[in-house]
Design an enzyme around this catalytic site. Structure first.
Site, PDB file in Angstrom:
ATOM      1  N   GLU A 289       0.836  -1.245  -0.037  1.00  0.00           N
ATOM      2  CA  GLU A 289      -0.114   0.185  -0.066  1.00  0.00           C
ATOM      3  C   GLU A 289       0.762   1.186   0.134  1.00  0.00           C
ATOM      4  OE1 GLU A 289      -3.177   0.010  -0.543  1.00  0.00           O
ATOM      5  OE2 GLU A 289      -4.045  -1.582   0.242  1.00  0.00           O
ATOM      6  N   ARG A 293       0.652   3.716  -3.372  1.00  0.00           N
ATOM      7  CA  ARG A 293       0.058   5.266  -2.915  1.00  0.00           C
ATOM      8  C   ARG A 293       1.184   6.179  -2.784  1.00  0.00           C
ATOM      9  NH1 ARG A 293      -5.469   4.196   0.292  1.00  0.00           N
ATOM     10  NH2 ARG A 293      -5.576   1.675  -0.016  1.00  0.00           N
ATOM     11  N   ASP A 421      -5.546  -9.851  -7.441  1.00  0.00           N
ATOM     12  CA  ASP A 421      -6.062  -9.072  -8.571  1.00  0.00           C
ATOM     13  C   ASP A 421      -4.524  -8.637  -9.453  1.00  0.00           C
ATOM     14  OD1 ASP A 421      -5.625  -7.608  -6.274  1.00  0.00           O
ATOM     15  OD2 ASP A 421      -7.129  -6.293  -6.635  1.00  0.00           O
ATOM     16  N   GLU A 557     -12.307   0.731  -9.912  1.00  0.00           N
ATOM     17  CA  GLU A 557     -11.997  -0.329 -10.987  1.00  0.00           C
ATOM     18  C   GLU A 557     -12.981  -0.499 -12.306  1.00  0.00           C
ATOM     19  OE1 GLU A 557     -10.110  -1.245  -7.506  1.00  0.00           O
ATOM     20  OE2 GLU A 557     -12.153  -1.289  -7.726  1.00  0.00           O
TER      21      GLU A 557
END
Length: 656
Positions: A289, A293, A421, A557
């Site tokens: 993360e 980010r 994913d 998404e």
């Protein structure tokens, strides 16, 4: 003929009456039961009591769930909803629904906030430039990528009364959408031809882009007012929560502001990063993360502006994250402390998420390229090569991997949703980033797409929607699809445009239609976090949403895939779908101060705001909306840039 007194009763015999005579008296049966009970051993009696207690507890648990599922049962029995409800997907009737009972919501919100204040730690909050300091409460957040339990029944602006300003539309031929304010007709309009002035970042060029910029400004104003310099805004309680302690929303939003032409907001945020932000924070951060980010935010801001300060911050952060790779295997630890540089596995167990350790390569490879220091790329590439050599199921990987042994969990679920994913996304994007020279990852990606088609793609009943399911324990098929899977149509389209199989594009179009139906079929017009797809012939509905899965976290998404598909095909229906989704966000997630995730996309009267505005709403969702409504080919051209999984554009190199 026997008399009733002489008639044998075998039930009585089984309960301990040795004479077996039929007798209606309660005393005889009670005595028989009591004698049978006394014949049991202490252990046997204990077992019976345990079974009775467990049965009672099960009833207490199941009855509320059964009541909560009554709408699903109604669907299966084909019973109509309550007369005040709306049909799923009937957007035109939604505006007739009355707003929630605001007085009741205010009472509940006030009580909940009072309870929070008794249990949360009070800290000083940094104010925005020119603002005085004021108090705010700190709540320990959960992992945003996996969702959180949120906060229900909070006060919010009712549908139809939100402060949405949209320009009236004259073109009656365009597709209908929600009426979001009074008598304003909110219909989709094809953007007018772009008047290019040589600067693709000069601001919005049409009504749709202007509406998106207004939404960003509304969210940014609330963040600046209540959460400046902190990670994420809580718009209902009007305070903030910390996760990394580095101003996460601000950094995630840097390139969004630059792309939208918000120069004043960008400069103010840039100055905070330069003068006030510190990475020397004694806090554990998630490697994945923080990379996508924060490191991704610094890198994209540097590439767009060429401001050396952003590159210096990126290098500093990269050095602080590198100790995570010291696990003893080729697989990094999931967490690392920014101050002490100590790394460790996740607190919940020994395994890392497969997607997390394989979704850091774009950023670390780019950092090596622009600094000239190969150590970042070497560390990340070791992970890629290691996972490449592990056994897979036709290119598909389980969602857990052990950082100490380097092995995949063989019995793990295989999914394109949470924890799986972006492994597949980065296989393709590393190849694109390298100028199509990194063939190993391209081959892995092509193999994985074939595995997806073979093992995971199914059609629903009755309308034959194409979706991607999961393999539980690596083998048992489940018709479950996370909203996160809706990144896949855009990735498949990107692969086809870069020369891969045309069948990838055909699959992309079918999947994207299904992702849109996950919005269109919901009463609010917003997708749930998770959907199940019907496989039984004769059932009325293709999509089933369980009560626990009805939340919406402002995810990007589907909008991301709409952007890719419009950019590659020019088909205006993708913009029309995106505009409907944007208006649904405006209607059901916009508050007086900022935006919020919601708990129930099935309830138009009270979607139950959750008091959290994720950083990716500004960093990804609104950015992709803005790009979807742009016709300027110079605005982040996809032959020059590749987006990381947090929507931060990084350059494509001739070789890498």
């Amino acid at each position: 003929m026997w008399s009733s007194v002489d008639r044998k009763d075998y039930t009585a015999i089984s309960l301990g009456n040795p004479y077996g005579h039929y007798d209606n008296s309660k005393q005889v049966r009670s005595a028989s039961l009591w004698r049978q009970w006394n014949r049991l051993s202490r252990l046997q009696r204990s077992v019976v009591w345990l079974i009775v207690i467990l049965g009672a507890l099960s009833c207490l648990y199941l009855v509320p769930s059964m009541l909560q599922d009554r709408d699903e049962l109604d669907k299966l029995s084909k019973k109509p909803w309550h007369k005040d409800d709306v049909k799923a997907g009937d957007l035109n009737r939604q505006k007739e629904i009355k707003g929630p009972n605001l007085e009741e919501l205010k009472r509940r919100a006030k009580k909940q906030l009072e309870d929070e204040k008794k249990t949360t730690l009070k800290i000083k909050k940094k104010g925005p430039p020119g603002k005085r300091l004021h108090d705010g409460s700190l709540q320990a957040p959960g992992g945003p990528r996996d969702g959180d339990k949120g906060q229900d029944n909070q006060q919010h602006a009712p549908p139809g009364e939100q402060n949405v300003v949209l320009t009236p539309v004259k073109d009656k031929k365009e597709a209908d959408t929600n009426d979001v304010k009074g008598k304003v007709e909110a219909k989709y309009v094809s953007p007018a031809p772009v008047q290019t002035d040589g600067d693709p970042f000069s601001g919005p060029k049409n009504n749709q882009q202007k509406a998106v910029v207004d939404a960003f400004r509304h969210a940014w104003k609330a963040y600046k007012k209540y959460a400046w310099g902190h990670d994420q805004l809580r718009p209902i309680s009007k305070d903030f929560e910390e996760w990394f302690g580095v101003g996460l929303t601000l950094i995630d939003s840097l390139d969004t502001m630059y792309i939208m032409g918000l120069k004043e907001e960008f400069k103010e945020a840039r100055d905070w990063v330069a003068n006030e932000m510190s990475l020397d924070v004694n806090r554990d951060v998630n490697l994945f993360e923080c990379t996508i980010r924060v490191l991704g935010g610094f890198l994209s801001a540097y590439h767009l502006t060429k401001d050396q300060m952003f590159l210096d911050k990126a290098r500093d952060l990269g050095d602080r994250l590198l100790p995570a790779f010291g696990s003893g295997s080729k697989v990094p630890f999931s967490d690392v402390n920014l101050k002490t540089h100590k790394a460790h596995p996740p607190r919940w167990g020994p395994d890392s998420s497969t997607s997390e350790v394989t979704t850091i390569q774009l950023e670390f490879r780019d950092l090596s390229k622009i600094t000239g220091d190969p150590k970042y790329a070497l560390a990340a590439d070791e992970v890629t090569k290691h996972v490449h050599g592990l056994p897979k199921k036709d290119g598909l990987v389980p969602i857990f991997i052990n950082a100490r042994t380097g092995n995949l969990r063989s019995s793990g679920t295989i999914t394109l949703g949470a924890r799986g994913d972006s492994y597949y996304e980065y296989l393709l994007k590393m190849w694109v980033q390298s100028g199509k020279t990194y063939d190993m990852v391209k081959d892995d990606y092509v193999e994985s797409v074939e595995g997806i088609k073979k093992h995971l793609v199914r059609l629903t009943e009755p309308n034959k929607l194409t979706y991607v399911g999961e393999l539980l324990s690596g083998s048992m098929f489940s018709p479950k699809m996370d909203h996160l899977v809706c990144f896949l149509p855009g990735t498949l389209a990107l692969g086809h445009i870069n020369g891969l199989d045309p069948q990838h594009m055909e699959l992309a179009k079918k999947l994207l239609y299904t992702c849109y139906q996950m919005y269109e079929k919901m009463p609010t017009g917003l997708s749930p976090e998770i959907a199940y797809f019907n496989q039984a012939p004769g059932a009325p509905d293709d999509i089933i949403v369980k009560p626990a899965d009805r939340h919406n976290l402002l995810r990007p998404e589907t909008v991301e895939s709409l952007f890719y598909m419009y950019r590659f095909t020019g088909d205006k229906k993708y913009r029309e779908w995106g505009w409907k989704i944007f208006l649904a966000f405006e209607k059901y997630t916009k508050l007086e101060e900022g935006y919020t995730s919601i708990s129930n996309v099935m309830d138009v009267r009270n979607p139950r705001p959750r008091n959290k505005m994720e950083s990716f709403f500004l960093g990804e969702t609104l950015k992709y909306f803005y790009l979807l409504f742009s016709d300027d080919p110079k605005l982040i051209p996809l032959d020059k840039y590749v987006f990381n999984t947090e929507a931060h554009p990084l350059p494509i190199y001739s070789s890498l």
